[in-house]
Motif scaffolding. Structure first.
Motif, PDB file in Angstrom:
ATOM      1  N   GLN A  99      10.704  10.264   4.642  1.00  0.00           N
ATOM      2  CA  GLN A  99      10.555   9.065   3.845  1.00  0.00           C
ATOM      3  C   GLN A  99      11.843   8.762   3.104  1.00  0.00           C
ATOM      4  N   ARG A 100      12.069   7.494   2.799  1.00  0.00           N
ATOM      5  CA  ARG A 100      13.280   7.048   2.131  1.00  0.00           C
ATOM      6  C   ARG A 100      12.922   6.203   0.919  1.00  0.00           C
ATOM      7  N   LEU A 101      13.546   6.511  -0.221  1.00  0.00           N
ATOM      8  CA  LEU A 101      13.320   5.765  -1.443  1.00  0.00           C
ATOM      9  C   LEU A 101      14.611   5.078  -1.880  1.00  0.00           C
ATOM     10  N   LYS A 102      14.482   3.812  -2.233  1.00  0.00           N
ATOM     11  CA  LYS A 102      15.658   3.072  -2.698  1.00  0.00           C
ATOM     12  C   LYS A 102      15.854   3.321  -4.191  1.00  0.00           C
ATOM     13  N   TRP A 103      16.360   4.446  -4.523  1.00  0.00           N
ATOM     14  CA  TRP A 103      16.823   4.733  -5.875  1.00  0.00           C
ATOM     15  C   TRP A 103      17.316   6.177  -5.938  1.00  0.00           C
ATOM     16  N   ILE A 104      18.610   6.356  -6.031  1.00  0.00           N
ATOM     17  CA  ILE A 104      19.199   7.688  -6.102  1.00  0.00           C
ATOM     18  C   ILE A 104      19.054   8.220  -7.526  1.00  0.00           C
ATOM     19  N   PRO A 105      18.478   9.404  -7.698  1.00  0.00           N
ATOM     20  CA  PRO A 105      18.375   9.973  -9.053  1.00  0.00           C
ATOM     21  C   PRO A 105      19.747  10.072  -9.716  1.00  0.00           C
ATOM     22  N   GLY A 106      19.826   9.615 -10.955  1.00  0.00           N
ATOM     23  CA  GLY A 106      21.073   9.707 -11.696  1.00  0.00           C
ATOM     24  C   GLY A 106      22.069   8.604 -11.432  1.00  0.00           C
ATOM     25  N   ILE A 107      21.677   7.563 -10.696  1.00  0.00           N
ATOM     26  CA  ILE A 107      22.627   6.500 -10.353  1.00  0.00           C
ATOM     27  C   ILE A 107      23.104   5.754 -11.597  1.00  0.00           C
ATOM     28  N   SER A 108      22.366   5.884 -12.692  1.00  0.00           N
ATOM     29  CA  SER A 108      22.787   5.228 -13.939  1.00  0.00           C
ATOM     30  C   SER A 108      24.108   5.799 -14.457  1.00  0.00           C
ATOM     31  N   GLU A 109      24.495   6.983 -13.974  1.00  0.00           N
ATOM     32  CA  GLU A 109      25.786   7.540 -14.361  1.00  0.00           C
ATOM     33  C   GLU A 109      26.940   6.641 -13.924  1.00  0.00           C
ATOM     34  N   LEU A 110      26.703   5.841 -12.903  1.00  0.00           N
ATOM     35  CA  LEU A 110      27.705   4.877 -12.447  1.00  0.00           C
ATOM     36  C   LEU A 110      27.469   3.485 -13.005  1.00  0.00           C
ATOM     37  N   CYS A 111      26.218   3.168 -13.290  1.00  0.00           N
ATOM     38  CA  CYS A 111      25.860   1.779 -13.565  1.00  0.00           C
ATOM     39  C   CYS A 111      25.706   1.444 -15.046  1.00  0.00           C
ATOM     40  N   ASP A 118       0.858  -1.187   0.000  1.00  0.00           N
ATOM     41  CA  ASP A 118       0.000   0.000   0.000  1.00  0.00           C
ATOM     42  C   ASP A 118       0.890   1.231   0.000  1.00  0.00           C
ATOM     43  N   CYS A 119       0.848   2.002  -1.055  1.00  0.00           N
ATOM     44  CA  CYS A 119       1.746   3.148  -1.192  1.00  0.00           C
ATOM     45  C   CYS A 119       1.330   4.334  -0.330  1.00  0.00           C
ATOM     46  N   ASN A 120       0.158   4.306   0.279  1.00  0.00           N
ATOM     47  CA  ASN A 120      -0.338   5.476   1.017  1.00  0.00           C
ATOM     48  C   ASN A 120       0.333   5.649   2.366  1.00  0.00           C
ATOM     49  N   LYS A 121       0.928   4.579   2.902  1.00  0.00           N
ATOM     50  CA  LYS A 121       1.549   4.665   4.216  1.00  0.00           C
ATOM     51  C   LYS A 121       2.864   3.904   4.182  1.00  0.00           C
ATOM     52  N   TRP A 122       3.961   4.635   4.086  1.00  0.00           N
ATOM     53  CA  TRP A 122       5.250   3.957   4.036  1.00  0.00           C
ATOM     54  C   TRP A 122       6.340   4.864   4.575  1.00  0.00           C
ATOM     55  N   THR A 123       7.408   4.238   5.036  1.00  0.00           N
ATOM     56  CA  THR A 123       8.592   4.964   5.475  1.00  0.00           C
ATOM     57  C   THR A 123       9.746   4.732   4.510  1.00  0.00           C
ATOM     58  N   ILE A 124       9.893   3.487   4.077  1.00  0.00           N
ATOM     59  CA  ILE A 124      10.952   3.142   3.125  1.00  0.00           C
ATOM     60  C   ILE A 124      10.319   2.464   1.920  1.00  0.00           C
ATOM     61  N   ALA A 125      10.578   2.997   0.744  1.00  0.00           N
ATOM     62  CA  ALA A 125      10.094   2.374  -0.487  1.00  0.00           C
ATOM     63  C   ALA A 125      11.265   1.642  -1.128  1.00  0.00           C
ATOM     64  N   TYR A 126      11.166   0.324  -1.210  1.00  0.00           N
ATOM     65  CA  TYR A 126      12.278  -0.510  -1.676  1.00  0.00           C
ATOM     66  C   TYR A 126      11.982  -0.980  -3.090  1.00  0.00           C
ATOM     67  N   PHE A 127      12.552  -0.281  -4.074  1.00  0.00           N
ATOM     68  CA  PHE A 127      12.286  -0.586  -5.479  1.00  0.00           C
ATOM     69  C   PHE A 127      13.468  -1.299  -6.126  1.00  0.00           C
TER      70      PHE A 127
END
Length: 346
Positions: free
Chosen positions: A67-79, A42-51
Motif C-alpha cells: 500500500q502507498r500513502l501520500k504523506w511522508i512522516p516528518g515532511i514538515s521538516e522541509l515545509c 472506502d478505506c477498507n480496500k485501497w492501494t494508494i491513499a491520496y491525502f
C-alpha cells in the motif's frame, strides 16, 4: 475522506484503488479514473491513499506492504519555514560553497537577538522580508527596512530580501516546481518537467527602504492567491496560449529565456541541484521518522509526497530557494492549470 481515527482492513488490497480527502480537487478524481483506478472513499480496500493532510497514526500503523500513502512522516521538516531554515543553516555551516542558494534567514522569536546583532554589524540598508512560520498564500508577509518594524515575539522567519530579481516584461516572478519523493531510504526524487510561472501584477520597483512605508504586495509577492485578487490580473484562456496573462507554463518560460539568449538547460540543472540539496538537508530526520513503517516498508516506498518548490531567479539568472510546500495547489482555475496538473498527477 478524513484520515482522523481511521483504520484499514487486515489484508492488503487487490484492486487498484485510490482513497483521498474530500478537499482534493476534481482533477485528482478525473486523472485517477483515466488511469483505470477504482476511485472511492472506502478505506477498507485501497492501494494508494491520496491525502491533502497528514494521515492519522492509526492509518500509518494499519498500512500493509504494497500500500502507498501520500504523506511522508516528518515532511514538515522541509515545509515549515522555520524548520527548513534550521536544516539549511546547519548544512550551510558545514558546506557553505554548496549551500549558498537560500537567502540569509533568522527564525523568530528565538533568533531575534542574532538578527539585531547582524543588523548593527552588516545589515544597515538591507531590506528584510518577514513571513509567518505557518503562513501560506502571501498572508501576513511584510517587507521592512528595520528590525524595529518587526514584532520580536512573532512566530516567523525573517530573510534578506532578494531585491534584484530577474524580470519578464518588467514583472517579478517565481517558478513553482513540482517534485515527487517516492522514498527517503533510499532517497528517490523526481522533478517534473512542467510547472508554472507566477507573476506579480504590477511592475517591479525596488522597495525604497523608508521605515514604516509599506511595499506594494502586487509588486513584490508572487503568490497566486494574492495576485488574482488584483483587478488587473489576466487569467489564461487557452491551454495552448501558455504565455498569456500572469501565469505561464515552463514551456513558455523556457522559450522566452532562449529568446533572450540564456542557457535554459544549465538553469534547470542548477535548479535540480537546489532541490536535491534541500531534501538531503533534512534526510537524516526523514529517515528517522520513517521508522514507524520500517517493518512493512520493504522497498522504502510505502509513503510518497508531491512537493511544490518555489524558486526565484536573480538578475544573473541564479536560482534561489524561497520555500517548500507540502500540499501544492492543484486547483484548476484555467485551461492551462488543468493541462499542467493532469500531467503532474499522472
Amino acid at each position: 475522506m478524513s484520515s482522523s481515527g481511521t483504520t484499514c482492513s487486515d489484508s492488503a488490497p487487490k484492486k487498484r484503488t485510490v482513497v483521498w480527502n474530500p478537499l482534493n480537487r476534481k482533477v485528482v478524481n478525473e486523472t485517477c479514473k483515466g488511469l483505470g483506478y477504482d476511485a472511492h472513499q472506502d478505506c477498507n480496500k485501497w492501494t494508494i491513499a491520496y491525502f491533502r493532510t497528514r494521515p492519522s497514526k492509526a492509518m500509518y500503523a494499519a498500512a500493509k506492504t504494497g500500500q502507498r500513502l501520500k504523506w511522508i512522516p516528518g515532511i514538515s521538516e522541509l515545509c515549515k519555514k522555520d524548520r527548513l531554515a534550521l536544516h539549511l543553516y546547519k548544512r550551510m555551516c558545514k558546506d557553505p560553497e554548496h549551500y549558498n542558494f537560500y537567502p540569509r534567514t533568522w527564525r523568530l522569536p528565538e533568533e531575534f537577538g542574532i538578527l539585531k546583532a547582524w543588523e548593527r554589524r552588516e545589515g544597515k540598508g538591507k531590506i528584510l522580508i518577514v513571513k509567518p512560520s505557518l503562513g501560506s498564500g502571501g498572508h501576513g508577509i511584510t517587507i521592512v527596512k528595520s528590525t524595529n518594524e518587526i514584532n520580536p515575539l512573532c512566530s516567523a522567519v525573517a530573510q534578506v530580501y532578494l531585491d534584484k530579481p530577474l524580470l519578464v516584461n518588467g514583472l517579478k516572478f517565481d517558478l513553482r516546481v513540482h517534485v515527487l519523493v517516492t522514498s527517503v531510504k533510499p532517497l528517490r526524487i523526481y522533478v517534473h518537467d512542467e510547472g508554472y510561472v507566477r507573476f506579480c501584477t504590477k511592475p517591479y520597483v525596488r522597495p525604497n527602504g523608508k521605515d514604516g512605508e509599506a511595499a506594494d504586495p502586487y509588486q513584490h509577492l508572487t503568490n497566486y492567491c494574492l495576485n488574482k485578487t488584483n483587478p488587473k490580473f489576466i487569467f489564461n484562456r487557452s491551454s495552448d496560449a501558455d504565455d498569456e496573462g500572469h501565469k505561464w507554463s515552463f514551456h513558455a518560460f523556457n522559450r522566452r529565456m532562449r529568446e533572450e539568449g540564456r542557457d535554459v538547460e544549465g538553469l534547470w540543472r542548477r535548479i535540480d541541484k537546489v532541490i536535491v540539496k534541500t531534501i538531503r538537508a533534512a534526510e537524516d530526520t526523514l529517515v528517522g521518522r520513517a521508522g514507524i513503517l520500517r517493518s512493512r516498508d520493504l522497498d522504502g516506498g510505502m509513503c510518497f509526497q508531491m512537493l511544490g518548490f518555489d524558486i526565484m531567479l536573480d538578475h544573473t539568472c541564479n536560482p534561489w530557494l524561497l520555500e517548500v510546500n507540502s500540499t501544492p495547489t492543484i486547483k484548476c482555475d484555467t485551461p492551462l492549470d488543468s493541462k499542467i496538473f493532469t500531467r503532474c498527477i499522472r
